[in-house]
Motif scaffolding. Structure first.
Motif, PDB file in Angstrom:
ATOM      1  N   GLN A 168      -0.403  10.292  -0.215  1.00  0.00           N
ATOM      2  CA  GLN A 168       0.793   9.833   0.508  1.00  0.00           C
ATOM      3  C   GLN A 168       0.339   9.220   1.837  1.00  0.00           C
ATOM      4  OE1 GLN A 168       3.405  13.229   0.876  1.00  0.00           O
ATOM      5  NE2 GLN A 168       4.025  13.159  -1.287  1.00  0.00           N
ATOM      6  N   PRO A 169      -0.084   7.976   1.795  1.00  0.00           N
ATOM      7  CA  PRO A 169      -0.596   7.358   3.031  1.00  0.00           C
ATOM      8  C   PRO A 169       0.476   7.294   4.119  1.00  0.00           C
ATOM      9  CG  PRO A 169      -0.283   5.710   1.308  1.00  0.00           C
ATOM     10  CD  PRO A 169      -0.103   7.040   0.660  1.00  0.00           C
ATOM     11  N   GLN A 170       0.034   7.626   5.324  1.00  0.00           N
ATOM     12  CA  GLN A 170       0.982   7.696   6.443  1.00  0.00           C
ATOM     13  C   GLN A 170       0.294   7.244   7.727  1.00  0.00           C
ATOM     14  OE1 GLN A 170       3.607  11.237   6.866  1.00  0.00           O
ATOM     15  NE2 GLN A 170       2.745  11.418   8.915  1.00  0.00           N
ATOM     16  N   VAL A 171       1.031   6.473   8.537  1.00  0.00           N
ATOM     17  CA  VAL A 171       0.543   6.000   9.831  1.00  0.00           C
ATOM     18  C   VAL A 171       1.589   6.327  10.879  1.00  0.00           C
ATOM     19  CG1 VAL A 171      -0.163   4.012  11.208  1.00  0.00           C
ATOM     20  CG2 VAL A 171      -0.821   4.148   8.809  1.00  0.00           C
ATOM     21  N   GLU A 172       1.181   7.016  11.945  1.00  0.00           N
ATOM     22  CA  GLU A 172       2.068   7.361  13.046  1.00  0.00           C
ATOM     23  C   GLU A 172       1.733   6.495  14.246  1.00  0.00           C
ATOM     24  OE1 GLU A 172       1.958  11.496  13.910  1.00  0.00           O
ATOM     25  OE2 GLU A 172       2.106  12.123  11.805  1.00  0.00           O
ATOM     26  N   LEU A 173       2.795   5.956  14.869  1.00  0.00           N
ATOM     27  CA  LEU A 173       2.636   5.061  16.011  1.00  0.00           C
ATOM     28  C   LEU A 173       3.472   5.596  17.162  1.00  0.00           C
ATOM     29  CD1 LEU A 173       1.323   2.397  16.912  1.00  0.00           C
ATOM     30  CD2 LEU A 173       3.415   1.242  16.254  1.00  0.00           C
ATOM     31  N   GLY A 178       0.795  -1.222   0.000  1.00  0.00           N
ATOM     32  CA  GLY A 178       0.000   0.000   0.000  1.00  0.00           C
ATOM     33  C   GLY A 178       0.825   1.268   0.000  1.00  0.00           C
ATOM     34  N   HIS A 179       2.188   1.136  -0.027  1.00  0.00           N
ATOM     35  CA  HIS A 179       3.096   2.299  -0.027  1.00  0.00           C
ATOM     36  C   HIS A 179       2.796   3.223   1.164  1.00  0.00           C
ATOM     37  CE1 HIS A 179       4.402   1.066  -4.044  1.00  0.00           C
ATOM     38  NE2 HIS A 179       3.115   0.961  -4.388  1.00  0.00           N
ATOM     39  N   VAL A 180       2.565   2.603   2.327  1.00  0.00           N
ATOM     40  CA  VAL A 180       2.239   3.373   3.527  1.00  0.00           C
ATOM     41  C   VAL A 180       3.521   3.672   4.292  1.00  0.00           C
ATOM     42  CG1 VAL A 180       0.945   3.391   5.675  1.00  0.00           C
ATOM     43  CG2 VAL A 180      -0.027   2.300   3.647  1.00  0.00           C
ATOM     44  N   GLN A 181       3.718   4.934   4.634  1.00  0.00           N
ATOM     45  CA  GLN A 181       4.863   5.339   5.444  1.00  0.00           C
ATOM     46  C   GLN A 181       4.498   5.191   6.926  1.00  0.00           C
ATOM     47  OE1 GLN A 181       5.984   9.429   5.037  1.00  0.00           O
ATOM     48  NE2 GLN A 181       7.803   9.244   6.326  1.00  0.00           N
ATOM     49  N   VAL A 182       5.272   4.411   7.638  1.00  0.00           N
ATOM     50  CA  VAL A 182       5.015   4.150   9.050  1.00  0.00           C
ATOM     51  C   VAL A 182       6.063   4.884   9.882  1.00  0.00           C
ATOM     52  CG1 VAL A 182       4.780   2.415  10.845  1.00  0.00           C
ATOM     53  CG2 VAL A 182       4.023   1.908   8.531  1.00  0.00           C
ATOM     54  N   ILE A 183       5.610   5.759  10.774  1.00  0.00           N
ATOM     55  CA  ILE A 183       6.487   6.515  11.673  1.00  0.00           C
ATOM     56  C   ILE A 183       6.245   6.003  13.082  1.00  0.00           C
ATOM     57  CG2 ILE A 183       7.105   8.784  12.547  1.00  0.00           C
ATOM     58  CD1 ILE A 183       6.005   9.970   9.951  1.00  0.00           C
ATOM     59  N   THR A 184       7.269   5.437  13.698  1.00  0.00           N
ATOM     60  CA  THR A 184       7.137   4.864  15.037  1.00  0.00           C
ATOM     61  C   THR A 184       7.971   5.650  16.027  1.00  0.00           C
ATOM     62  OG1 THR A 184       8.939   3.313  14.634  1.00  0.00           O
ATOM     63  CG2 THR A 184       6.728   2.561  14.124  1.00  0.00           C
ATOM     64  N   SER A 185       7.417   5.845  17.197  1.00  0.00           N
ATOM     65  CA  SER A 185       8.120   6.490  18.313  1.00  0.00           C
ATOM     66  C   SER A 185       7.986   5.590  19.527  1.00  0.00           C
ATOM     67  CB  SER A 185       7.522   7.876  18.604  1.00  0.00           C
ATOM     68  OG  SER A 185       7.702   8.743  17.507  1.00  0.00           O
TER      69      SER A 185
END
Length: 596
Positions: free
Chosen positions: A504-509, A462-469
């Motif tokens: 620009q799909p994006q998921v923040e964790l 899905g070309h999803v950018q995953v940002i994890t903290s």
């Protein structure tokens, strides 16, 4: 039949052979009668055994449905005391002694959850609020559900015998304010409703506790006794007795009954209820078996009757040739044959309709028992199956490129996914059981990493950018890792679906640790349209065939079982935000800041 000119000669010849031919005809008729009796007897024995086994199987299916109904009713009411013990209105009323609105509130709760009644007791055991206003002011100070609730830290269940002979089933829990017990909330579970539902013309059902004492029964006289005592001292209900008048004596001679009620043969089946060692016992008559066997025997008897009719038809034909009345007698026999054929056709049609109805009923009962579990299993296995499909495609490509070492890594991941699917199905099997026996201290960071590994193929596709903290220090919680990863995977899956339309799909964790361990997931999708029904079972905004609407409902239930809560909201600048809050283990130091 048209007689030829030499008919008189033929008649004279037949008269000379009459003595011998008569004995032959009689022998044939007697043989046919003996054959009919033998076949009917063998058919009776065979079909009796077969239909008895079929009736036993249907009775076992009913026992499974009855046990499931009782378990569902108990589980549905088990969580109510926990929720009401934390209700601020109830706590405030007990602290202020102002109960003007509490009874009406309990009445509204009763209508919503379907409990028999709700009752609020103060610290002296006096009923200060109740959905049944006739109980207001009554004292319950000496009742076990009040005394044990004040002593216990959780919800307690009690079975209390009443003066009427029935039993009262209650869940109760202590209500605390500033860690001090100020009252007790009591929830009455309506299990007596099943007695009326189960009461039938040819069946008796009872439920006994772990000590063998009957607490639920379609015959009120059995309550409070053991099963053996009830069978010895009490006759069967009148409805069952009527059914046994026709079938009891016959089956005592042809089958070995499981039990006797009032001296009559009965089929007894026992089943377990997964609650405190309770057992469910069913007594069924053999009436349906006898009816089905008689239907088949009736068809056989009619068939042999036709054969006998044909034999007598031949004899009557000969007599009619000699007497000159052949035409009239043959017409009568043809009419008789037509009537018998119509009766046979009607009986066959009735038998076929009965078999179709029984098959439809059995299929409906099977689907009702398996529906809920199959829906949950199909949903929870979607993610591992999707990941396996991706890994298999990658392994096939690597093998074609002669890179077996890298393909071996994909096969190892597939093996891990298979083990995970086994753990998921095992977990779903025990999902209805409450308790923390499978809980263990785990690092929430490890659960997040496991879920990311599971969702990696779908996120890449899905070309999803995953940002994890994630914090540098461990975030320890008491949970079941498999179920916790299921929650995170479901949130990832919802975020993946929500960002399909984003450029620009994006998921923040974000994982933070303070008084509680908080896992926040945010996406840049379109947000949530209906927050009120979001966690309801089977609520979904997907197209038919893309989902069943169980993901968030199951996730919310899992988080609640872990002692936390799952919430959702819309972000101010767009997208949806989901938060999972879990109790942090007390020996862990707070880590408020999150490291990249």
């Amino acid at each position: 039949m048209v007689l030829k000119p030499d008919t008189s000669d033929a008649l004279q010849e037949s008269q000379r052979k009459d003595p011998k031919s008569t004995w032959v005809v009689r022998a044939i008729v007697l043989s046919l009668v003996a054959l009919a009796v033998g076949i009917i007897w063998v058919t009776n024995l065979f079909l009796t055994e077969r239909f008895t086994e079929s009736t036993r199987n249907r009775a076992q299916l009913r026992i499974a449905l009855y046990s499931s109904a009782i378990s569902s009713e108990l589980q549905r009411n088990q969580v109510v005391p926990l929720l009401l013990s934390r209700d601020p209105v109830m706590i405030s009323a007990l602290n202020s002694n102002d109960y003007t609105a509490t009874s009406q509130r309990l009445i509204s709760f009763t209508e919503e959850i379907g409990a028999a009644s709700l009752m609020l007791l103060d610290e002296d055991g006096r009923a200060v609020a109740a959905s049944d206003r006739s109980k207001l002011g009554t004292s319950h100070r000496t009742q076990r559900y009040f005394v044990d609730s004040l002593r216990a830290n959780g919800t307690v269940f009690h079975t209390t015998p009443l003066e009427t002979g029935a039993y009262l089933f209650t869940y109760s829990r202590r209500i605390e304010s500033e860690k001090q017990g100020i009252g007790v909330i009591v929830v009455e579970v309506d299990l007596r409703q099943f007695e009326a539902r189960w009461r039938g013309a040819s069946e008796a059902v009872l439920v006994a506790d772990s000590e063998g004492e009957i607490i639920i029964s379609t015959d009120p006289r059995w309550r409070g006794r053991t099963v053996a005592d009830a069978l010895t001292r009490h006759s069967s209900p009148s409805a069952i007795a009527k059914a046994l008048e026709v079938t009891g004596d016959y089956f005592q001679r042809n089958t070995l009954p499981d039990a006797y009620l009032g001296g009559e043969a009965m089929m007894r089946l026992d089943g377990k209820i997964p609650f405190r060692g309770w057992r469910l016992t069913s007594f069924s008559t053999y009436a349906s078996v006898r009816e089905r066997v008689n239907g088949v025997l009736a068809i056989e008897i009619m068939a042999f009757a036709i054969l006998l009719a044909l034999a007598f038809y031949v004899l009557s034909r000969r007599a009619q040739m000699q007497a000159g009345f052949f035409r009239r007698e043959s017409e009568q026999l043809r009419d008789l044959n037509a009537r018998l054929s119509r009766e046979i056709s009607e009986r066959k049609k009735m038998q076929k309709n009965l078999e179709v109805a029984e098959q439809s009923l059995a299929q409906s009962q099977k689907l009702a028992a398996l529906g809920e579990m199959s829906a949950a299993v199909s949903h929870e296995l979607n993610q591992p199956l999707a990941a396996m499909k991706t890994y298999l495609a990658g392994a096939k490509l690597l093998m074609q490129r002669k890179r077996p070492e890298e393909a071996q890594s994909s096969f190892q991941r597939i093996d891990d996914l298979i083990e995970r699917m086994g753990a998921i199905t095992k977990q779903l099997k025990s999902y209805a059981r409450k308790g923390g026996d499978a809980f263990e201290p785990i690092d929430l960071r490890d659960a997040v990493s496991g879920a990311l590994s599971m969702m990696e193929p779908q996120l890449k596709d899905g070309h999803v950018q995953v940002i994890t903290s994630l914090p540098k220090e461990p975030v320890m919680v008491l949970a079941d890792r498999v179920r916790l990863e299921q929650v995170i995977i479901n949130l990832f899956r919802n975020a993946l679906d929500a960002t399909k339309a984003a450029k620009q799909p994006q998921v923040e964790l974000l994982l933070s640790s303070g008084e509680t361990a908080t896992l926040t997931m945010r996406d840049n999708g379109e947000g949530i349209n209906n927050l009120e029904e979001l966690f309801e079972p089977f609520y979904t905004t997907k197209q038919p065939g893309e989902g069943v609407g169980l993901g968030l409902a199951i996730s919310s239930g899992i988080v609640a079982d872990l002692g936390g809560r799952l919430t959702a909201r819309n972000a101010p600048d767009g997208g949806a935000v989901f938060e999972v809050q879990l109790p942090r283990l007390p020996d862990q130091e707070p880590q408020v800041e999150a490291a990249e």
